[in-house]
Design a protein around this motif. Sequence first.
Motif, PDB file in Angstrom:
ATOM      1  N   HIS A 136      37.258  -0.369  59.702  1.00 52.38           N
ATOM      2  CA  HIS A 136      38.475  -0.015  58.961  1.00 52.38           C
ATOM      3  C   HIS A 136      38.107   0.604  57.621  1.00 52.38           C
ATOM      4  O   HIS A 136      38.653   1.659  57.246  1.00 52.38           O
ATOM      5  N   LEU A 137      37.187  -0.014  56.898  1.00 50.49           N
ATOM      6  CA  LEU A 137      36.761   0.506  55.595  1.00 50.49           C
ATOM      7  C   LEU A 137      36.135   1.888  55.742  1.00 50.49           C
ATOM      8  O   LEU A 137      36.444   2.814  54.979  1.00 50.49           O
ATOM      9  N   TYR A 138      35.262   2.024  56.714  1.00 51.15           N
ATOM     10  CA  TYR A 138      34.538   3.275  56.966  1.00 51.15           C
ATOM     11  C   TYR A 138      35.504   4.396  57.381  1.00 51.15           C
ATOM     12  O   TYR A 138      35.446   5.507  56.852  1.00 51.15           O
ATOM     13  N   ALA A 139      36.397   4.089  58.317  1.00 51.88           N
ATOM     14  CA  ALA A 139      37.309   5.116  58.840  1.00 51.88           C
ATOM     15  C   ALA A 139      38.288   5.598  57.778  1.00 51.88           C
ATOM     16  O   ALA A 139      38.529   6.807  57.635  1.00 51.88           O
ATOM     17  N   GLU A 140      38.852   4.663  57.006  1.00 52.57           N
ATOM     18  CA  GLU A 140      39.843   5.049  56.004  1.00 52.57           C
ATOM     19  C   GLU A 140      39.189   5.783  54.830  1.00 52.57           C
ATOM     20  O   GLU A 140      39.797   6.686  54.249  1.00 52.57           O
ATOM     21  N   ARG A 141      37.973   5.421  54.488  1.00 53.54           N
ATOM     22  CA  ARG A 141      37.259   6.157  53.439  1.00 53.54           C
ATOM     23  C   ARG A 141      37.031   7.602  53.871  1.00 53.54           C
ATOM     24  O   ARG A 141      37.214   8.540  53.085  1.00 53.54           O
ATOM     25  N   ASN A 142      36.643   7.792  55.118  1.00 55.61           N
ATOM     26  CA  ASN A 142      36.354   9.137  55.607  1.00 55.61           C
ATOM     27  C   ASN A 142      37.600  10.012  55.727  1.00 55.61           C
ATOM     28  O   ASN A 142      37.489  11.239  55.760  1.00 55.61           O
ATOM     29  N   LYS A 143      38.779   9.407  55.770  1.00 52.49           N
ATOM     30  CA  LYS A 143      40.019  10.178  55.870  1.00 52.49           C
ATOM     31  C   LYS A 143      40.422  10.803  54.537  1.00 52.49           C
ATOM     32  O   LYS A 143      41.238  11.731  54.507  1.00 52.49           O
ATOM     33  N   LEU A 144      39.882  10.305  53.453  1.00 49.87           N
ATOM     34  CA  LEU A 144      40.291  10.780  52.133  1.00 49.87           C
ATOM     35  C   LEU A 144      39.960  12.248  51.909  1.00 49.87           C
ATOM     36  O   LEU A 144      40.714  12.970  51.252  1.00 49.87           O
ATOM     37  N   ALA A 145      38.844  12.711  52.439  1.00 52.94           N
ATOM     38  CA  ALA A 145      38.418  14.099  52.210  1.00 52.94           C
ATOM     39  C   ALA A 145      39.451  15.100  52.716  1.00 52.94           C
ATOM     40  O   ALA A 145      39.648  16.163  52.115  1.00 52.94           O
ATOM     41  N   ALA A 146      40.137  14.760  53.816  1.00 47.77           N
ATOM     42  CA  ALA A 146      41.127  15.677  54.385  1.00 47.77           C
ATOM     43  C   ALA A 146      42.341  15.837  53.476  1.00 47.77           C
ATOM     44  O   ALA A 146      43.099  16.807  53.612  1.00 47.77           O
ATOM     45  N   LEU A 147      42.516  14.908  52.534  1.00 43.13           N
ATOM     46  CA  LEU A 147      43.661  14.959  51.622  1.00 43.13           C
ATOM     47  C   LEU A 147      43.386  15.798  50.381  1.00 43.13           C
ATOM     48  O   LEU A 147      44.303  16.054  49.601  1.00 43.13           O
ATOM     49  N   LYS A 148      42.151  16.215  50.193  1.00 41.58           N
ATOM     50  CA  LYS A 148      41.771  16.913  48.959  1.00 41.58           C
ATOM     51  C   LYS A 148      42.619  18.155  48.666  1.00 41.58           C
ATOM     52  O   LYS A 148      43.108  18.306  47.527  1.00 41.58           O
ATOM     53  N   PRO A 149      42.830  19.074  49.612  1.00 40.19           N
ATOM     54  CA  PRO A 149      43.646  20.264  49.290  1.00 40.19           C
ATOM     55  C   PRO A 149      45.050  19.896  48.822  1.00 40.19           C
ATOM     56  O   PRO A 149      45.560  20.471  47.849  1.00 40.19           O
ATOM     57  N   GLN A 150      45.664  18.932  49.489  1.00 38.18           N
ATOM     58  CA  GLN A 150      47.023  18.521  49.120  1.00 38.18           C
ATOM     59  C   GLN A 150      47.048  17.852  47.754  1.00 38.18           C
ATOM     60  O   GLN A 150      47.908  18.154  46.910  1.00 38.18           O
ATOM     61  N   ILE A 151      46.100  16.943  47.505  1.00 36.08           N
ATOM     62  CA  ILE A 151      46.067  16.226  46.235  1.00 36.08           C
ATOM     63  C   ILE A 151      45.737  17.170  45.082  1.00 36.08           C
ATOM     64  O   ILE A 151      46.333  17.079  43.998  1.00 36.08           O
ATOM     65  N   ASP A 152      44.814  18.083  45.295  1.00 38.82           N
ATOM     66  CA  ASP A 152      44.477  19.059  44.252  1.00 38.82           C
ATOM     67  C   ASP A 152      45.692  19.903  43.880  1.00 38.82           C
ATOM     68  O   ASP A 152      45.915  20.210  42.699  1.00 38.82           O
ATOM     69  N   GLU A 153      46.483  20.250  44.876  1.00 37.49           N
ATOM     70  CA  GLU A 153      47.668  21.086  44.624  1.00 37.49           C
ATOM     71  C   GLU A 153      48.763  20.298  43.927  1.00 37.49           C
ATOM     72  O   GLU A 153      49.411  20.799  42.998  1.00 37.49           O
ATOM     73  N   GLU A 154      48.983  19.077  44.354  1.00 42.29           N
ATOM     74  CA  GLU A 154      50.097  18.286  43.835  1.00 42.29           C
ATOM     75  C   GLU A 154      49.794  17.613  42.493  1.00 42.29           C
ATOM     76  O   GLU A 154      50.708  17.416  41.688  1.00 42.29           O
ATOM     77  N   GLU A 155      48.537  17.257  42.252  1.00 40.01           N
ATOM     78  CA  GLU A 155      48.185  16.529  41.039  1.00 40.01           C
ATOM     79  C   GLU A 155      47.528  17.417  39.973  1.00 40.01           C
ATOM     80  O   GLU A 155      47.297  16.962  38.857  1.00 40.01           O
ATOM     81  N   GLY A 156      47.225  18.670  40.327  1.00 40.12           N
ATOM     82  CA  GLY A 156      46.628  19.575  39.347  1.00 40.12           C
ATOM     83  C   GLY A 156      45.190  19.238  39.022  1.00 40.12           C
ATOM     84  O   GLY A 156      44.478  18.633  39.813  1.00 40.12           O
ATOM     85  N   LYS A 157      44.761  19.593  37.824  1.00 40.97           N
ATOM     86  CA  LYS A 157      43.367  19.408  37.424  1.00 40.97           C
ATOM     87  C   LYS A 157      43.087  18.069  36.762  1.00 40.97           C
ATOM     88  O   LYS A 157      41.939  17.763  36.434  1.00 40.97           O
TER      89      LYS A 157
END
Length: 251
Positions: A94-115
């Motif tokens: 669970h820890l390993y799988a959920e940690r690895n899912k974070l990278a896929a959120l980078k484009p969305q988070i970068d766009e929504e949260e800015g710099k």
Amino acid sequence: MPATEFSVLVRRLPAHLSKVPFRCLRRRSYHSYDHLPYNLYTPSQEKILSSALKRVPEYGFVKQTLVQGCRDAGYLDTTHAVFQDGVFDLVKFHLYAERNKLAALKPQIDEEEGKSIGKRIRRYCMERLKANEPIISKWTEAIAIMGLPQNIPQSLEELAKLSDEIWFLVDDKTSDFDWYTKRASLAAVYSSTELYMTQDNSPRFEKTYEFLDRRLAVVQSAGYSITNIASWATFTCFASINLLQSQLSRG
């Protein structure tokens, strides 16, 4: 909790446990998109563990959950024996799988949260905590398992990897001693918030995210010495052991 109280708790820990956080900080990992992610489990194991996680809300983090996961994945009940760490493998997956899912959120988070690094770190922490929501009623069992003496080193290693992943995703370029303090402080913030979440009955875990905001604000405004950070992380282990003892006493 004030740093002085943490120090008292740390002094009560066995010597070999109080030194664990320092060992985790000594070995600096290398994180780069140029290197392929390491697969901790085989495809067959991932299939079984993924099926078992769906059963956690019903059974909890127990052997029966692994057995049911084998059945659901189309394997014999005895296949659970391939997991040498037993139920701890389910927690680690669970820890390993959920940690690895974070990278896929980078484009969305970068766009929504800015710099803003602060906003992005908060968002990644929130997204990771949200992944615990479906199994939060059983997460104290997972914390208790992670708090077993033989499991503490691997549990802290995974926590360190999560912290490193988040700092990497917010494009942190630190190369001096701050590399360690940033990751240690974030690990302490996340672990204490996760522990708080197990006791939170507020709608949509609002109190948990308020707690997260307060912890992040304290770190940002005041900062911590490496000693206090390590003490905070050690306290989380101490609290986990107490949870384990409490559950064992209830049978």
